[in-house]
Design an enzyme around this catalytic site. Structure first.
Site, mmCIF file in Angstrom:
data_model
loop_
_atom_site.group_PDB
_atom_site.id
_atom_site.type_symbol
_atom_site.label_atom_id
_atom_site.label_comp_id
_atom_site.label_asym_id
_atom_site.label_seq_id
_atom_site.Cartn_x
_atom_site.Cartn_y
_atom_site.Cartn_z
ATOM 1 C CD GLU A 62 -1.766 -2.378 1.596
ATOM 2 O OE1 GLU A 62 -0.576 -2.619 1.905
ATOM 3 O OE2 GLU A 62 -2.671 -3.222 1.696
ATOM 4 C CG PHE A 124 -10.226 -9.343 11.450
ATOM 5 C CD1 PHE A 124 -8.979 -9.799 11.884
ATOM 6 C CD2 PHE A 124 -10.499 -9.365 10.089
ATOM 7 C CE1 PHE A 124 -8.044 -10.271 10.987
ATOM 8 C CE2 PHE A 124 -9.565 -9.832 9.182
ATOM 9 C CZ PHE A 124 -8.334 -10.288 9.628
ATOM 10 C CD GLN A 125 -7.541 -7.212 7.960
ATOM 11 O OE1 GLN A 125 -8.385 -6.942 7.106
ATOM 12 N NE2 GLN A 125 -6.370 -7.770 7.666
ATOM 13 C CE LYS A 174 -17.401 -6.065 3.550
ATOM 14 N NZ LYS A 174 -16.828 -7.394 3.834
ATOM 15 C CG MET A 493 22.552 11.259 2.599
ATOM 16 S SD MET A 493 23.560 12.578 1.911
ATOM 17 C CE MET A 493 22.671 13.021 0.447
HETATM 18 C C1 LIG Z 1 18.713 13.912 1.111
HETATM 19 C C2 LIG Z 1 18.011 15.208 0.834
HETATM 20 C C3 LIG Z 1 18.738 16.351 0.583
HETATM 21 C C4 LIG Z 1 18.110 17.547 0.257
HETATM 22 N N1 LIG Z 1 18.883 18.630 -0.072
HETATM 23 C C5 LIG Z 1 18.273 19.729 -0.585
HETATM 24 C C6 LIG Z 1 19.028 20.828 -1.107
HETATM 25 O O1 LIG Z 1 20.254 20.804 -1.131
HETATM 26 N N2 LIG Z 1 18.359 21.884 -1.620
HETATM 27 C C7 LIG Z 1 16.996 21.930 -1.646
HETATM 28 O O2 LIG Z 1 16.437 22.885 -2.156
HETATM 29 N N3 LIG Z 1 16.267 20.934 -1.135
HETATM 30 C C8 LIG Z 1 16.856 19.831 -0.620
HETATM 31 N N4 LIG Z 1 16.088 18.812 -0.153
HETATM 32 C C9 LIG Z 1 14.618 18.945 -0.171
HETATM 33 C C10 LIG Z 1 14.113 19.709 1.047
HETATM 34 O O3 LIG Z 1 14.055 18.835 2.147
HETATM 35 C C11 LIG Z 1 12.704 20.301 0.785
HETATM 36 O O4 LIG Z 1 11.836 19.289 0.397
HETATM 37 C C12 LIG Z 1 12.691 21.338 -0.289
HETATM 38 O O5 LIG Z 1 13.771 22.241 -0.136
HETATM 39 C C13 LIG Z 1 11.385 22.132 -0.234
HETATM 40 O O6 LIG Z 1 11.150 22.733 -1.459
HETATM 41 P P1 LIG Z 1 10.293 24.058 -1.607
HETATM 42 O O7 LIG Z 1 10.803 25.123 -0.715
HETATM 43 O O8 LIG Z 1 10.242 24.330 -3.046
HETATM 44 O O9 LIG Z 1 8.865 23.706 -1.024
HETATM 45 P P2 LIG Z 1 7.774 22.600 -1.340
HETATM 46 O O10 LIG Z 1 7.890 21.550 -0.315
HETATM 47 O O11 LIG Z 1 7.770 22.198 -2.758
HETATM 48 O O12 LIG Z 1 6.485 23.420 -0.981
HETATM 49 C C14 LIG Z 1 5.862 24.246 -1.897
HETATM 50 C C15 LIG Z 1 5.668 25.644 -1.323
HETATM 51 O O13 LIG Z 1 4.949 26.388 -2.288
HETATM 52 C C16 LIG Z 1 3.685 26.776 -1.772
HETATM 53 N N5 LIG Z 1 2.699 26.622 -2.830
HETATM 54 C C17 LIG Z 1 2.047 25.504 -3.227
HETATM 55 N N6 LIG Z 1 1.237 25.768 -4.253
HETATM 56 C C18 LIG Z 1 1.377 27.083 -4.517
HETATM 57 C C19 LIG Z 1 0.801 27.963 -5.467
HETATM 58 N N7 LIG Z 1 -0.089 27.527 -6.373
HETATM 59 N N8 LIG Z 1 1.165 29.265 -5.436
HETATM 60 C C20 LIG Z 1 2.061 29.722 -4.523
HETATM 61 N N9 LIG Z 1 2.637 28.934 -3.609
HETATM 62 C C21 LIG Z 1 2.302 27.629 -3.609
HETATM 63 C C22 LIG Z 1 3.429 25.882 -0.585
HETATM 64 O O14 LIG Z 1 2.576 26.524 0.336
HETATM 65 C C23 LIG Z 1 4.847 25.666 -0.049
HETATM 66 O O15 LIG Z 1 5.244 26.732 0.767
HETATM 67 C C24 LIG Z 1 16.705 17.612 0.210
HETATM 68 C C25 LIG Z 1 15.968 16.472 0.493
HETATM 69 C C26 LIG Z 1 16.603 15.268 0.780
HETATM 70 C C27 LIG Z 1 15.766 14.060 1.029
HETATM 71 C C1 LIG Z 2 12.660 5.133 4.977
HETATM 72 C C2 LIG Z 2 13.963 5.771 5.284
HETATM 73 N N1 LIG Z 2 14.785 5.219 6.209
HETATM 74 C C3 LIG Z 2 15.984 5.788 6.477
HETATM 75 C C4 LIG Z 2 16.378 6.938 5.841
HETATM 76 C C5 LIG Z 2 17.729 7.598 6.156
HETATM 77 N N2 LIG Z 2 18.579 7.560 4.959
HETATM 78 C C6 LIG Z 2 18.725 8.626 4.154
HETATM 79 S S1 LIG Z 2 19.688 8.325 2.835
HETATM 80 C C7 LIG Z 2 19.972 6.753 3.346
HETATM 81 C C8 LIG Z 2 20.847 5.823 2.558
HETATM 82 C C9 LIG Z 2 20.377 5.598 1.164
HETATM 83 O O1 LIG Z 2 21.200 4.630 0.571
HETATM 84 P P1 LIG Z 2 21.128 4.324 -0.969
HETATM 85 O O2 LIG Z 2 19.722 4.132 -1.381
HETATM 86 O O3 LIG Z 2 22.059 3.235 -1.305
HETATM 87 O O4 LIG Z 2 21.572 5.697 -1.614
HETATM 88 P P2 LIG Z 2 23.029 6.383 -1.683
HETATM 89 O O5 LIG Z 2 23.062 7.426 -0.638
HETATM 90 O O6 LIG Z 2 24.044 5.319 -1.456
HETATM 91 O O7 LIG Z 2 23.089 6.950 -3.048
HETATM 92 C C10 LIG Z 2 19.320 6.484 4.548
HETATM 93 C C11 LIG Z 2 19.381 5.215 5.286
HETATM 94 C C12 LIG Z 2 15.470 7.497 4.915
HETATM 95 N N3 LIG Z 2 15.730 8.630 4.272
HETATM 96 N N4 LIG Z 2 14.297 6.875 4.630
#
Ligand SMILES: Cc1cc2nc3c(=O)[nH]c(=O)nc-3n(C[C@H](O)[C@H](O)[C@H](O)COP(=O)(O)OP(=O)(O)OC[C@H]3O[C@@H](n4cnc5c(N)ncnc54)[C@H](O)[C@@H]3O)c2cc1C
Ligand SMILES: Cc1ncc(C[n+]2csc(CCOP(=O)(O)OP(=O)(O)O)c2C)c(N)n1
Ligand SMILES: [Mg+2]
Lengths: 597, 175
Positions: A62, A124-125, A174, A493
């Site tokens: 899911e 159940f469930q 249901k 990472m």
């Molecule tokens: C491993 C990892 C590393 C990351 N590193 C980075 C990084 O280096 N740089 C980076 O940028 N991000 C990074 N992120 C992502 C980060 O965590 C955020 O998800 C991201 O920065 C949020 O993007 P955003 O500010 O565009 O907002 P979003 O999460 O895309 O939110 C959208 C925003 O726009 C607004 N909005 C929605 N619809 C409208 C509309 N029609 N008109 C006006 N406003 C609207 C919402 O209210 C909200 O404030 C990383 C994520 C991971 C998992």
């Molecule tokens: C569900 C979940 N569990 C744990 C983490 C923490 N986490 C972030 S990146 C990462 C490792 C990802 O490894 P891989 O998919 O091999 O990607 P790589 O960084 O090696 O490119 C982990 C464990 C997460 N982001 N999501």
């Protein structure tokens, strides 16, 4: 309700709740549902069986149904629909719902529930699904009366897509789906108060235009809100950028809104953003945030974030403005309207002279923070950045409309850095929640929505195992998805942070006992490929792209590679780590920063 | 940016539907906001609207966030910051049980009288006083009862409303 009243609503048919539900979904334009059956939703599955307007995609878990629906929604602009059973079906969906909430993805999740009479009896469930999902949805409902069913489902769609989009769950006992229910006429929505009335504030627009005219070092900081707003917003952003000559940077979620190959684009900002984007953010005197939410991956140390700029924030969700960084001008409303108003107010004003600023940006750009050198000796080890670059270049050669999903980790960041997008809605990634296991089911959703497109999941070997069972879905529906695994044998990472913050003690981050991905692909009726050296890479990518069925490509890449640039947690934008040789303490890595994630 | 913590009394008009209160409470706990007290009751049976009064505290930025976050909840019709909007009346009701005899019992009764606390239940050894007023007044009363046999306290938390003729909700239609 009398029979007459009921007939008035239904046009004389006596439908059961499940049938009413499907009628409303059809009204709402639903073409596809991602789901998984179980006892509490059997009546709905039965109604699905007896119709042929709505297609059902049977996933293998899911959580995957929700991610697939997210990608379906993100890549089409429609509301994604999920159907799960009660109890474990609903709890399995929770991660996906939270993911959609964080990334503003419009979804409606329909969950089965035990009959109303049994609720509260530990049946159940049975699970308190509305209780569990309350903080993981934009809103949720438990339908208690057959008469409320149709209107509740309609309202769920409206909530999901209006304002800032998000996931909505409707819990369906249901007895409600088995018993007769009226197909009531659409009622006047109680939600009008939720949608922003009128256009953006005229004074705020005027102040912004004034700031645009006088700025010496301006920057557009665009985000996922531009994508949420629709392709028109991307178009308007491009026009405004042309007219003003301003540089543009984007968050991870906003990639594609502005063409990445464009010279005015500085690349992504933030923790793993480009040198020029981060230095420009730090040094600008005008920062215009458009549909972006000052996430901590973007701001780094908040008190050192863009310290000398006049700040404008345009967002549809007023709670996002002044949440983290206080701003000078707030513009509430749909960013499309804001961009339109700015363009109109700007008119034919000539672009200001920003040559000094652009010269400064050019010198930052020359640092080439994303740069790397790939040893091209055929037996040389593949660098992951090179693999992504080649994937991009060879995919581009095919000329096909290309959608890229990712898992979470280093590979995700390399994909963001090295794959280029020139259109919105083509980049599907889990940003806010950072959910490993997102990419494979997301590729399913994107391919279902765009059967003829090229759909690639840029994956890590660890993440992809989290929803690998979806290879079964891919096989069942013959989805020609390409799973491109950057296999570094590490949760890269995590390993990178352990190297940086925990004395290279790689506690539990080695990907031990990996499956043979080629054989795994074959077991799921897909084609497996492997590249172990750079000499094999292009050939594998070409064969993968040319193959008309699903492919799992195991790309063995350098194990110890780190993702740079990096702003360590708690550091400022001008304290980026550019490579492994840099002293991390000088780069703002502090004990305090260690506490942050 | 001022970092001073302020108290705020916030009124929320919310549709009386199942789970509505849980949404509000969950918002506060999930985002780490303070609840000093919270009262809720149906105030408009026709429109099925309940009024919640929350006494909370935080920096001005946090208080603004609280209000903005509350407004995002679907069943919420309106949010009003009484502390910011001008003078308001805030009242709390307390039931205070005092178990004592002799001198202390008479003294308790005398103090109750000066606070306009009514004994609503009396036995040979106990009183239950009913008292309304500001939370500070109730605090003061409880402190005075402490040496006089204070046994049990039940308080409602503050209910509040703006002073003067202006009205926070008069909307008959959800607009
Ligand atoms: C491993 C990892 C590393 C990351 N590193 C980075 C990084 O280096 N740089 C980076 O940028 N991000 C990074 N992120 C992502 C980060 O965590 C955020 O998800 C991201 O920065 C949020 O993007 P955003 O500010 O565009 O907002 P979003 O999460 O895309 O939110 C959208 C925003 O726009 C607004 N909005 C929605 N619809 C409208 C509309 N029609 N008109 C006006 N406003 C609207 C919402 O209210 C909200 O404030 C990383 C994520 C991971 C998992
Ligand atoms: C569900 C979940 N569990 C744990 C983490 C923490 N986490 C972030 S990146 C990462 C490792 C990802 O490894 P891989 O998919 O091999 O990607 P790589 O960084 O090696 O490119 C982990 C464990 C997460 N982001 N999501
Ligand atoms: Mg890995």
């Amino acid at each position: 309700m009398t029979a007459a009243e009921r007939d008035a609503g239904t046009g004389n048919e006596a439908l059961n709740g499940a049938e009413v539900l499907l009628r409303v979904l059809d009204e709402e334009g639903v073409e596809v549902i991602f789901g998984y059956p179980g006892g509490a939703v059997l009546p709905i599955y039965d109604a699905l069986f007896r119709q042929d307007r709505i297609r059902h995609i049977l996933v293998r878990h899911e959580q995957a149904a929700v991610h697939a629906a997210e990608a379906y929604a993100r890549s089409t602009g429609k509301v994604g629909v999920v159907l799960v059973t009660s109890g474990p079906g609903a709890t399995n969906a929770v991660t996906g719902l939270m993911d959609a909430l964080m990334d503003s993805i419009p979804l409606v999740c329909l969950s089965g529930q035990v009959p109303t009479k049994l609720i509260g009896n530990d049946a159940f469930q049975e699970a308190d699904t509305t209780g569990i999902t309350r903080p993981a949805t934009k809103h949720n409902y438990l339908v208690r009366e057959p008469g409320a069913l149709a209107q509740t489902v309609r309202e769920a769609f409206e909530v999901a897509r209006s304002g800032r989009p998000g996931p909505v769950l409707v819990d369906l006992p249901k007895d409600i789906t088995v018993g007769k229910a009226p197909l009531t006429k659409p009622a006047l929505s109680r939600l009008r108060r939720l949608s922003h009335q009128g256009g953006p504030d005229a004074e705020a627009i005027a102040r912004t235009v004034e700031a645009i005219k006088t700025a010496k070092r301006p920057l557009f900081y665009t985000g996922g809100g531009i994508i949420n707003s629709g392709p028109e917003a991307s178009e308007l952003l491009r026009r405004l950028a042309r007219k003003t000559g301003f540089p543009v940077t984007s968050t991870l979620m906003g990639l594609g809104a502005f063409p990445s190959p464009d010279p005015q684009f500085l690349g992504m900002l933030g923790m793993h953003g480009s040198v020029e984007a981060n230095m420009a953010t730090h040094g600008c005197d005008l920062l215009i945030a458009l549909g972006s939410r000052f996430d901590d991956r973007v701001t780094g140390r908040v008190d050192a974030f863009s310290p000398n700029s006049f700040k404008v924030h345009a967002d549809i969700d007023p709670s996002q403005i002044d949440k983290i960084v206080p701003v000078d001008v707030r513009i509430e409303g749909d960013v499309r309207d804001t961009l339109e108003a700015l363009l109109e107010a700007w008119g034919d004003t000539p672009a200001p002279d920003l040559s000094t600023w652009w010269n400064q940006i050019a010198s930052w750009r020359s640092v080439d923070g994303f740069g790397f050198t790939q040893d091209m000796t055929p037996s040389a080890i593949i660098r992951p950045q090179h693999a992504v670059r080649r994937l991009y270049e060879l995919a581009k050669e095919t000329g096909r409309d290309t959608f890229v999903s990712t898992e979470v980790g280093q590979h995700q960041m390399w994909a963001a850095q090295h794959f280029q997008f020139d259109r919105p809605n083509r980049w599907l990634t889990s940003g806010g929640l950072g959910t490993m296991g997102y990419g494979l089911p997301a590729a399913v959703g994107a391919q279902v929505a765009h059967p003829d497109a090229l759909v690639i999941d840029i994956a890590g070997e660890a993440s992809t195992l989290m929803n690998i069972q979806e290879l079964g879905t891919i096989a069942q529906y013959r989805l020609p998805v390409k799973i491109f695994i950057l296999n570094n044998h590490y949760m890269g990472m995590v390993r990178q942070w352990q190297e940086l913050l925990h004395g290279s003690r790689y506690s539990q981050s080695y990907s031990e006992a990996l499956p043979d991905f080629v054989k795994l692909a074959e077991a799921f009726h897909a084609t497996g490929m492997r590249a172990t050296h750079v000499g094999e890479l292009d050939d594998v990518i070409r064969r993968m792209l040319a193959h008309d069925g699903p492919v799992v490509a195991d790309i063995c890449v350098a194990e110890g590679e780190n993702c740079y640039p990096m702003i360590p947690s708690g550091a400022a934008h001008n304290q980026m780590l550019l490579g492994p040789d840099q002293d991390s303490e000088a780069a703002g890595l502090t004990e305090e920063g260690k506490m942050l994630v | 940016m001022t970092e001073t913590i302020q108290n705020s009394v916030i009124s929320v008009l919310i549709e009386d539907e199942s789970g509505a209160l849980a949404r509000v409470v969950g918002l506060f706990s999930g985002r780490g906001y303070n609840i000093e007290s919270l009262t809720v009751a149906l105030v408009d049976a026709e429109q099925k609207l309940s009024r919640i009064t929350v006494l909370t505290s935080g920096t001005p930025m946090v208080i603004r966030q609280i209000k903005a976050q509350l407004k995002r909840l679907i069943p919420v019709h309106d949010v009003c910051d009484l502390t910011e909007e001008g003078p308001y009346v805030g009242r709390e009701l307390a039931l205070v049980k005092v178990v004592s005899s002799g001198e202390r019992r008479t003294e308790a009764l005398r103090i109750a009288d000066s606070f306009r606390a009514r004994p609503v239940d009396t036995t040979a050894t106990s009183f239950v006083f009913e008292l309304t007023g500001s939370p500070e007044k109730i605090d003061a009363f409880i402190e005075l009862m402490r040496p006089l046999g204070l046994a049990e306290v039940s308080r409602t938390g503050i209910a509040a409303i703006g002073r003067g003729p202006s009205v926070f909700h008069l909307k008959k239609e959800p607009v």
